[in-house]
Write an enzyme that holds these catalytic residues in place. Structure first.
Site, mmCIF file in Angstrom:
data_model
loop_
_atom_site.group_PDB
_atom_site.id
_atom_site.type_symbol
_atom_site.label_atom_id
_atom_site.label_comp_id
_atom_site.label_asym_id
_atom_site.label_seq_id
_atom_site.Cartn_x
_atom_site.Cartn_y
_atom_site.Cartn_z
ATOM 1 N N ARG A 170 63.990 50.966 45.002
ATOM 2 C CA ARG A 170 63.039 50.651 46.059
ATOM 3 C C ARG A 170 61.643 50.494 45.477
ATOM 4 N NH1 ARG A 170 66.709 48.834 47.967
ATOM 5 N NH2 ARG A 170 68.039 49.648 49.582
ATOM 6 N N CYS A 171 60.821 49.764 46.188
ATOM 7 C CA CYS A 171 59.454 49.462 45.793
ATOM 8 C C CYS A 171 58.727 50.753 45.393
ATOM 9 C CB CYS A 171 58.737 48.792 46.965
ATOM 10 S SG CYS A 171 57.082 48.219 46.601
ATOM 11 N N PRO A 172 58.070 50.762 44.273
ATOM 12 C CA PRO A 172 57.703 49.642 43.398
ATOM 13 C C PRO A 172 58.612 49.480 42.182
ATOM 14 C CG PRO A 172 56.380 51.513 42.784
ATOM 15 C CD PRO A 172 57.298 51.974 43.920
ATOM 16 N N ASP A 204 66.365 45.421 47.672
ATOM 17 C CA ASP A 204 65.198 45.919 48.404
ATOM 18 C C ASP A 204 64.511 44.744 49.109
ATOM 19 O OD1 ASP A 204 62.906 47.109 49.361
ATOM 20 O OD2 ASP A 204 62.099 47.638 47.392
ATOM 21 N N ASP A 264 57.514 40.739 46.823
ATOM 22 C CA ASP A 264 56.955 41.237 45.564
ATOM 23 C C ASP A 264 57.263 40.366 44.349
ATOM 24 O OD1 ASP A 264 55.977 43.340 47.043
ATOM 25 O OD2 ASP A 264 57.450 44.803 46.326
#
Length: 81
Positions: A18-20, A45, A51
């Site tokens: 998951r981000c980042p 994600d 992103d």
């Protein structure tokens, strides 16, 4: 018809991250690549749909192709322009 994603020279599995984390892993991997080499990124994600293209634009890489119509998402990045 040739699948553009199968032509990648490098592959990064970011499934479950998951981000980042996915973008951080992409950055680390791309640093080790030569200009012009390609990287297939596989991720699930939803944040990567925003992103990864932003990363490519900001870092002056080329997003050759992306498939975000279903998971896992696929992105084909070329280092440099």
């Amino acid at each position: 018809m040739t699948d553009v994603f199968s032509q990648a020279q490098h592959q990064l599995d970011a499934l479950g991250l998951r981000c980042p984390e996915p973008v951080m892993m992409v950055r680390k991997t791309v640093r080790k690549m030569a200009d012009g080499e390609t990287l297939l990124i596989i991720a699930d994600d939803p944040a990567t749909t925003r992103d990864i293209p932003s990363f490519c634009e900001f870092m002056d890489h080329t997003l050759i192709a992306s498939d975000t119509s279903k998971t896992p998402y696929q992105y084909l990045l070329k280092k440099g322009r």
